[in-house]
Write an enzyme that holds these catalytic residues in place. Structure first.
Site, mmCIF file in Angstrom:
data_model
loop_
_atom_site.group_PDB
_atom_site.id
_atom_site.type_symbol
_atom_site.label_atom_id
_atom_site.label_comp_id
_atom_site.label_asym_id
_atom_site.label_seq_id
_atom_site.Cartn_x
_atom_site.Cartn_y
_atom_site.Cartn_z
ATOM 1 N N ASP A 144 80.678 70.217 -56.208
ATOM 2 C CA ASP A 144 80.895 71.567 -55.671
ATOM 3 C C ASP A 144 80.308 72.630 -56.588
ATOM 4 O O ASP A 144 80.567 72.627 -57.804
ATOM 5 C CB ASP A 144 82.393 71.812 -55.489
ATOM 6 C CG ASP A 144 82.993 70.905 -54.423
ATOM 7 O OD1 ASP A 144 83.517 71.424 -53.436
ATOM 8 O OD2 ASP A 144 82.924 69.667 -54.581
ATOM 9 N N ASP A 187 78.363 67.106 -61.317
ATOM 10 C CA ASP A 187 79.449 67.651 -60.522
ATOM 11 C C ASP A 187 78.888 67.918 -59.118
ATOM 12 O O ASP A 187 77.667 67.960 -58.924
ATOM 13 C CB ASP A 187 79.943 68.948 -61.172
ATOM 14 C CG ASP A 187 80.983 69.669 -60.343
ATOM 15 O OD1 ASP A 187 81.881 69.008 -59.808
ATOM 16 O OD2 ASP A 187 80.864 70.904 -60.217
#
Length: 403
Positions: free
Chosen positions: A192, A190
């Site tokens: 953020d 991922d």
């Protein structure tokens, strides 16, 4: 025709001799002991050596000579000369084979307290498993140790140690041992609050004067309280009218998670491939991928018309199911079995991706994600992932010094 074994197993009842040395470490100790043993022409069956704060412990298992008493005498004389302790014990056979159910336990603390370490060892013993070996993986900025365990049910041990880790304030990763633990060849992250610090959409919203509003929706979505696609459209709408140049300003302000470059650099050296998959925006993630040498990337695309954001996204939203789809696509493209993938994330929209991977790691994650992932890390250093893969900080630093 009856198949013959390729290798003959040594008899279990043959006489053996265990030689153990302890003392202050210095050059030549191991050589002196082995040179004395070498005069007998004995077979070395096993050997292990460890040095802790300058203290050497050496163990050598040998085929026992007929004159083992004379050898014992010579080694005792050598011990006096070297000012060390040497113990010699005669016995039968090799080490007992490890029991089935090999498991690797990685314990990470900042600090790793003796109370916490004792509690982890105690819970391992409570399950009836045995600790076969302990080795340090890192001493800073966290302390990480790897414990080789046999005779354990990996899933049951994971449950027990996860609870104990929470009580002791430690991160504890439990993985099935064996050859395939070292075969994970695709890392999918991922972006953020995982690969980078903070949330890009909130940074963009700050330029529109709506950061607090967007941050509140983001937090609820990451906890799993809102459906991701719906929350994304709501948040992106707050960006309507922003100049496209704002994306450049936000990218320039992005800070990678500590250890991110070390993680990518080290594993790329070992032939790993990397992918990033984000509920954020390709205008940012594509630049991050180019900067770090990431092999694959998937994210949402912000619509831009006449140099301004329209408050909409183009195409299908990369949401919770979409992240898992992307992981499978990246695995197929890289010819990597799913069992040899590692997924890393922090929010509820990462859950399907973490479940699909061979190893799912919750990184500074929300409670719902921590509870569902194979393991979790609560320290801020992304390169601690290396310790879960059996790579020590000393090995990382040695590789960096050679480059």
């Amino acid at each position: 025709m009856t198949a013959q074994p390729e290798h003959e197993t040594p008899p279990l009842d043959r006489p053996t001799l265990l030689v153990t040395l302890t003392g202050a470490d210095r050059p030549g100790l191991t050589s002196a002991v082995l040179s004395t043993i070498a005069t007998r022409g004995l077979e070395v069956i096993d050997a292990e050596q460890v040095v802790l704060r300058g203290r050497l412990v050496l163990g050598v298992l040998l085929s026992a000579p007929r004159d083992h008493k004379q050898l014992k005498k010579e080694l005792k004389e050598l011990a006096e000369q070297l000012d060390v302790e040497i113990d010699v014990k005669k016995g039968v056979g090799d080490n007992e084979p490890r029991r089935k159910g090999r498991t690797q336990v990685t314990v990470i603390g900042a600090p790793l307290t003796s109370q916490g370490f004792a509690a982890i060892a105690g819970r391992i013993a409570d399950t009836g498993a045995n600790i076969d070996r302990i080795s340090r993986m890192a001493r800073y900025p966290v302390t990480a140790v790897e414990i080789a365990v046999s005779g354990a049910n990996t899933d049951a041990l994971r449950t027990v140690l996860a609870l104990e880790g929470v009580r002791q304030g430690l991160d504890v990763a439990v993985q099935a041992g064996g050859l395939y633990r070292r075969a994970k060849r695709l890392i999918v992250m991922d972006v953020d609050s995982t690969l980078i610090q903070g949330e890009v959409i909130e940074m963009l919203a700050a330029h529109a004067g709506r950061e607090a509003e967007v941050a509140e929706v983001t937090e609820r979505a990451m906890r799993g309280e809102l459906e991701f696609a719906e929350s994304l459209h709501h948040r992106v709408a707050a960006l309507e009218g922003l100049p496209a140049s704002t994306l450049d300003d936000v990218y320039a302000a992005i800070q990678l998670a500590p250890g991110a470059r070390t993680l990518v650099r080290t594993l790329k050296r070992l032939g790993y491939q990397f992918a990033i998959v984000s509920g954020g925006f390709s205008q940012i993630t594509d630049k991050i991928a180019a900067d770090l040498g990431i092999d694959y990337s998937a994210a949402n695309e912000l619509e831009i018309v006449d140099g301004k954001l329209t408050g909409k996204v183009i195409g299908q939203v990369v949401d919770r199911p979409g992240k898992a789809v992307a992981l499978r696509r990246f695995a197929e493209s890289s010819r990597t079995p799913l069992s040899q993938t590692v997924a890393i994330g922090d929010g509820a929209n990462d859950l399907d991706m973490l479940a699909a991977a061979g190893l799912g790691v919750a990184f500074n994650a929300k409670p719902v994600v921590r509870a569902a992932a194979d393991t979790h890390l609560s320290v801020p250093y992304l390169d601690t992932i290396l310790y879960l893969l059996g790579i020590s900080r000393e090995e990382v630093e040695a590789a960096d010094n050679l480059s």
